[in-house]
Write a protein that holds these residues in place. Sequence first.
Motif: not given
Length: 540
Positions: A120-121, A161-166
């Motif tokens: 999450a971080g 997957t990063n929190p922004d979706g990338t």
Amino acid sequence: MSTSDSRRWWRDAVIYQVYPRSFADANGDGIGDIAGIRKRLGYLADLGVDAIWFGPWYPSPMADAGYDVSDFRAIEPVFGTLDEVNTLVTEAHQLGLRIIIDLVPNHCSDQHPWFQAALAGGPGAPERDLFWFRPGRGPDGELPPTDWIGEFGGGTWTRTTNPDGTPGEWYLHLFAAQQPDFNWDHPRVRAEFEEILRFWLDRGIDGIRIDSAALLLKDATLPEVVDGAPHPFHDLDGVHEIYRSWRRIADSYPEPRVLIGEVWLPDRQRFANYLRPDELHTAFNFDFLSCAWDAAKLRDSIDGTLAEHAPIDAPATWVLSNHDVTRVVTRYGRADTTFSFASKREGTPTDLELGTVRARAAALLSLSLPGAAYVYQGEELGLWEVEDIPYELRQDPMFPRSGFVDPGRDGCRVPLPWAGDAAPFGFSPDGATAAPWLPQPATWKDRTVQAQTGDPHSMLELYRTAIRLRRAVPALGDGALRWLDAPEGVLAFARDPGFACVVNLSADPVSLPAHRTRLLTSRPVDGDLLPPDTTVWLEV
């Protein structure tokens, strides 16, 4: 038994492994549980074992049968509650049974709070330092950081997957993707597990079996695996300091607790390093477990084991099977009687009658060697590997990760048969609506505890008698052995005072040495000729 100091009970104990999911089901949901184990404690006391080792019973999504732990201080609800475990420990101690539990320090579940916080971080989150998060290789980081092969086969990195979706960083898992590896270079990881250790030992747990004990540390430079070069995650020297700190904790209790390592190492000297006086008390002897049913090879394994243990005064352990390996009745019924994960295949021609005869002989061999002995649940019943489990019912991740080539370990984990003529054979209570979590063979009706109890020729009564004699005969348990002259293909050794064991692994009957009394034979013996694939215990 030769060890009189109860504070060193592990040196000659007979330890019974319980696989909780498959031992006994009390509530009828088809899955073994703590309540079922409590109801069967009397069976284990009657068998004569000294201790029970339990596989993981922690909360887990069960991606790898509980070895993916989401909370190291609680009990998986399908098994029961922490209060039930406290009662189990008390009841076991009242019966003279000690309790050993599994601890899984190399990795956790991807549902563990630390790992969820790390995901999450995003990059830079402090929780990521508790694991092995790394950027990928290639222009866009699309390749994993290394080409390491996992302990289950397959890759060892999964991209996040990063929190922004990338697309994000990759994380390391030597086992399944749902089992991220801890970073044992981080002091918070070390402190956490020391607290976990105390949490259980404070509850009266008598010992800890350490899963994948040689894998904890990784080379932070992440080199590839190269023949002749130090391995980047197998048996790094720094792991020994971790176990020295654990030993100090274990020894701080009024009755010292035992630390037992799962250490798969081909180098016997490297193996013995884990057993130095200030580290682990004992470790599993996979060299003996994997050995062929061959006199010369078994003697080499026994000699090598005892030679490496002697200088550090560590007790050897003798193991024929466990929850990860093909059951011994099946293995010994094949042309190739060794075990390795690389060669494990189903459909291999197997003579179960021959395998049973050899398994009986091997039981008496292992129970008469110096040190401690392990019995995996069902071994004392002569159960064989179940190889016809429908694919859709299999649950071991080794099966899909191998491309459906390695059958996995479900075949040795099928629930035990206790009584009756049809499944669930008393594993679940009468009237249970749920079937056992893995199907039991109909042919196990002759292998139930009920069917074998009182039958002097059964595997169960052989084990009961052998363990009772092991307690009664002063020469057995901890100590030493000396080899006796014997024909080719025969193992013969003496243990003082006044005991001898002879194992005929040749193709022909052999004459017994001079003796006073036959204490026990693995199968009937006429006169003074010992048949092939037979063991005898003698008073000499």
